[in-house]
Motif scaffolding. Structure first.
Motif, mmCIF file in Angstrom:
data_model
loop_
_atom_site.group_PDB
_atom_site.id
_atom_site.type_symbol
_atom_site.label_atom_id
_atom_site.label_comp_id
_atom_site.label_asym_id
_atom_site.label_seq_id
_atom_site.Cartn_x
_atom_site.Cartn_y
_atom_site.Cartn_z
ATOM 1 N N GLN A 139 0.824 -1.209 0.000
ATOM 2 C CA GLN A 139 0.000 0.000 0.000
ATOM 3 C C GLN A 139 0.861 1.264 0.000
ATOM 4 O OE1 GLN A 139 -3.267 -0.384 -0.589
ATOM 5 N NE2 GLN A 139 -2.593 -2.528 -0.635
ATOM 6 N N ALA A 140 1.915 1.255 0.803
ATOM 7 C CA ALA A 140 2.801 2.415 0.852
ATOM 8 C C ALA A 140 3.484 2.634 -0.498
ATOM 9 C CB ALA A 140 3.853 2.228 1.949
ATOM 10 N N TYR A 141 3.902 1.541 -1.133
ATOM 11 C CA TYR A 141 4.556 1.660 -2.436
ATOM 12 C C TYR A 141 3.597 2.214 -3.487
ATOM 13 C CZ TYR A 141 8.321 -1.319 -0.542
ATOM 14 O OH TYR A 141 9.361 -1.836 0.193
ATOM 15 N N ARG A 142 2.372 1.741 -3.496
ATOM 16 C CA ARG A 142 1.402 2.219 -4.489
ATOM 17 C C ARG A 142 1.126 3.715 -4.292
ATOM 18 N NH1 ARG A 142 -0.905 -1.577 -7.565
ATOM 19 N NH2 ARG A 142 -0.756 -3.763 -6.900
ATOM 20 N N THR A 143 0.998 4.126 -3.050
ATOM 21 C CA THR A 143 0.738 5.539 -2.765
ATOM 22 C C THR A 143 1.914 6.407 -3.223
ATOM 23 O OG1 THR A 143 -0.674 4.985 -0.873
ATOM 24 C CG2 THR A 143 0.285 7.209 -0.930
ATOM 25 N N ALA A 144 3.128 5.973 -2.885
ATOM 26 C CA ALA A 144 4.314 6.746 -3.243
ATOM 27 C C ALA A 144 4.506 6.802 -4.756
ATOM 28 C CB ALA A 144 5.553 6.147 -2.572
ATOM 29 N N TRP A 145 4.299 5.657 -5.423
ATOM 30 C CA TRP A 145 4.501 5.630 -6.880
ATOM 31 C C TRP A 145 3.472 6.502 -7.594
ATOM 32 C CZ3 TRP A 145 8.503 4.600 -9.654
ATOM 33 C CH2 TRP A 145 8.367 4.485 -11.050
ATOM 34 N N SER A 146 2.243 6.502 -7.109
ATOM 35 C CA SER A 146 1.208 7.359 -7.703
ATOM 36 C C SER A 146 1.585 8.830 -7.573
ATOM 37 C CB SER A 146 -0.147 7.114 -7.030
ATOM 38 O OG SER A 146 -0.619 5.815 -7.323
ATOM 39 N N ALA A 147 2.092 9.210 -6.401
ATOM 40 C CA ALA A 147 2.500 10.602 -6.192
ATOM 41 C C ALA A 147 3.659 10.968 -7.122
ATOM 42 C CB ALA A 147 2.896 10.808 -4.729
ATOM 43 N N TYR A 148 4.611 10.078 -7.269
ATOM 44 C CA TYR A 148 5.763 10.296 -8.159
ATOM 45 C C TYR A 148 5.294 10.504 -9.593
ATOM 46 C CZ TYR A 148 10.148 8.933 -10.605
ATOM 47 O OH TYR A 148 11.250 8.862 -11.419
ATOM 48 N N GLN A 149 4.409 9.637 -10.057
ATOM 49 C CA GLN A 149 3.911 9.740 -11.428
ATOM 50 C C GLN A 149 3.097 11.014 -11.643
ATOM 51 O OE1 GLN A 149 4.376 7.534 -14.259
ATOM 52 N NE2 GLN A 149 6.106 7.123 -12.885
ATOM 53 N N ARG A 150 2.288 11.404 -10.670
ATOM 54 C CA ARG A 150 1.494 12.623 -10.814
ATOM 55 C C ARG A 150 2.395 13.845 -10.960
ATOM 56 N NH1 ARG A 150 -1.884 10.126 -6.880
ATOM 57 N NH2 ARG A 150 -0.903 11.360 -5.215
ATOM 58 N N MET A 151 3.454 13.895 -10.187
ATOM 59 C CA MET A 151 4.366 15.036 -10.284
ATOM 60 C C MET A 151 5.099 15.062 -11.624
ATOM 61 S SD MET A 151 5.992 15.727 -6.501
ATOM 62 C CE MET A 151 6.222 14.020 -6.006
ATOM 63 N N LEU A 152 5.535 13.904 -12.090
ATOM 64 C CA LEU A 152 6.203 13.861 -13.390
ATOM 65 C C LEU A 152 5.269 14.335 -14.500
ATOM 66 C CD1 LEU A 152 8.206 10.491 -13.255
ATOM 67 C CD2 LEU A 152 9.077 12.806 -12.891
ATOM 68 N N LYS A 153 4.027 13.878 -14.462
ATOM 69 C CA LYS A 153 3.061 14.280 -15.492
ATOM 70 C C LYS A 153 2.739 15.766 -15.417
ATOM 71 C CE LYS A 153 0.956 9.704 -15.923
ATOM 72 N NZ LYS A 153 -0.233 8.856 -15.646
ATOM 73 N N ALA A 154 2.892 16.350 -14.239
ATOM 74 C CA ALA A 154 2.636 17.787 -14.073
ATOM 75 C C ALA A 154 3.856 18.622 -14.471
ATOM 76 C CB ALA A 154 2.243 18.084 -12.631
ATOM 77 N N GLY A 155 4.942 17.953 -14.876
ATOM 78 C CA GLY A 155 6.125 18.679 -15.307
ATOM 79 C C GLY A 155 7.148 18.944 -14.234
ATOM 80 N N VAL A 156 6.982 18.329 -13.060
ATOM 81 C CA VAL A 156 7.947 18.508 -11.982
ATOM 82 C C VAL A 156 9.225 17.736 -12.325
ATOM 83 C CG1 VAL A 156 8.400 18.098 -9.520
ATOM 84 C CG2 VAL A 156 6.120 18.822 -10.290
ATOM 85 N N ALA A 157 10.363 18.330 -12.045
ATOM 86 C CA ALA A 157 11.650 17.703 -12.358
ATOM 87 C C ALA A 157 11.811 16.371 -11.634
ATOM 88 C CB ALA A 157 12.786 18.636 -11.966
ATOM 89 N N LYS A 158 12.482 15.431 -12.292
ATOM 90 C CA LYS A 158 12.704 14.103 -11.703
ATOM 91 C C LYS A 158 13.389 14.185 -10.349
ATOM 92 C CE LYS A 158 13.370 11.872 -16.241
ATOM 93 N NZ LYS A 158 13.559 13.134 -17.032
ATOM 94 N N GLU A 159 14.351 15.105 -10.216
ATOM 95 C CA GLU A 159 15.104 15.178 -8.974
ATOM 96 C C GLU A 159 14.247 15.649 -7.796
ATOM 97 O OE1 GLU A 159 17.341 19.443 -8.961
ATOM 98 O OE2 GLU A 159 18.144 17.956 -10.358
#
Length: 235
Positions: A139-159
């Motif tokens: 559950q923690a991994y799914r939550t974290a990965w979703s947040a990571y993907q949302r930021m990338l799609k919004a144009g937030v830098a990978k770092e």
């Protein structure tokens, strides 16, 4: 959203960057007294045992082993504490979109800690403890990965986006060492009843260390033998 869960840790020896041998270590030791004639001298086992027993360590630096490790970030961070004689290069979340591969403890991994600091022992958990461990990890991994993907799609830098990812995420890194530095690492990251100085490593890094030890024993068999025989203490 798909994530991958794995309990195995991968260690592979890079044959291209493998250098040195028991014979090379002996030549390095003998050059101080024989000069160029050291190249043709023999009786390797006895010399290596003498060097190990008397803590003459510099000849054991004449060799190189390079390993590619795929492991969760928390294992990689334990590696980085070993600096003398080690070189590292790791996958960078600044430049590469990371993969959704995460670590979960295997079913045989002891879960419950007992004892005091420095003398911990771990025992098996209950069926319920194993169940909640896997469920909460996922559950923690799914939550974290979703947040990571949302930021990338919004144009937030990978770092920046990577900040939300947990230490259970898998990373890949090269770890290069010489036989002397590897023996020191193994003395701390393996548990062995014959060791002069007991060590209590975390199971996951011990799995890596044991795979490295097998490669060490294969390519530097006499050096490994005398190290093991002399209490598994790096010279």
């Amino acid at each position: 959203m798909t994530i991958s869960l794995r309990s195995d840790i991968s260690v592979s020896l890079d044959e291209v960057n493998l250098a040195g041998s028991d014979a090379k270590i002996c030549k390095a030791a003998r050059v101080s007294t024989l000069g160029s004639a050291a190249a043709g001298s023999g009786e390797a086992r006895g010399l290596l045992n003498y060097l190990m027993k008397n803590r003459h360590g510099s000849p054991f630096e004449h060799g190189q082993m390079s390993f590619l490790v795929e492991a969760p970030i928390f294992v990689a961070r334990e590696f980085m504490r070993h600096r003398a004689g080690w070189s590292y290069n790791e996958t960078s979340g600044r430049y590469k979109e990371l993969e959704p591969v995460f670590y979960v403890p295997k079913d045989s991994r002891p879960l419950v800690q007992e004892g005091k600091a420095g003398e911990y022992r771990f025992v098996a958990g209950t069926y319920e403890q194993y169940g909640i461990t896997r469920w909460e990890h996922e559950q923690a991994y799914r939550t974290a990965w979703s947040a990571y993907q949302r930021m990338l799609k919004a144009g937030v830098a990978k770092e920046i986006a990577r900040d939300v990812l947990p230490v259970g995420l898998f990373t890949s890194f090269y770890a290069t060492c010489n036989p002397r530095s590897l023996m020191h690492f193994l003395s701390l990251r393996t548990k062995n009843t014959d060791a002069t100085f007991p060590s209590f490593p975390q199971e996951e890094i011990e799995d890596v260390a044991l795979a490295m030890e097998a490669a060490f024993a294969s390519h530097f068999p006499l050096t490994w033998e005398v190290w093991d025989r002399n209490g598994r203490v790096a010279p």
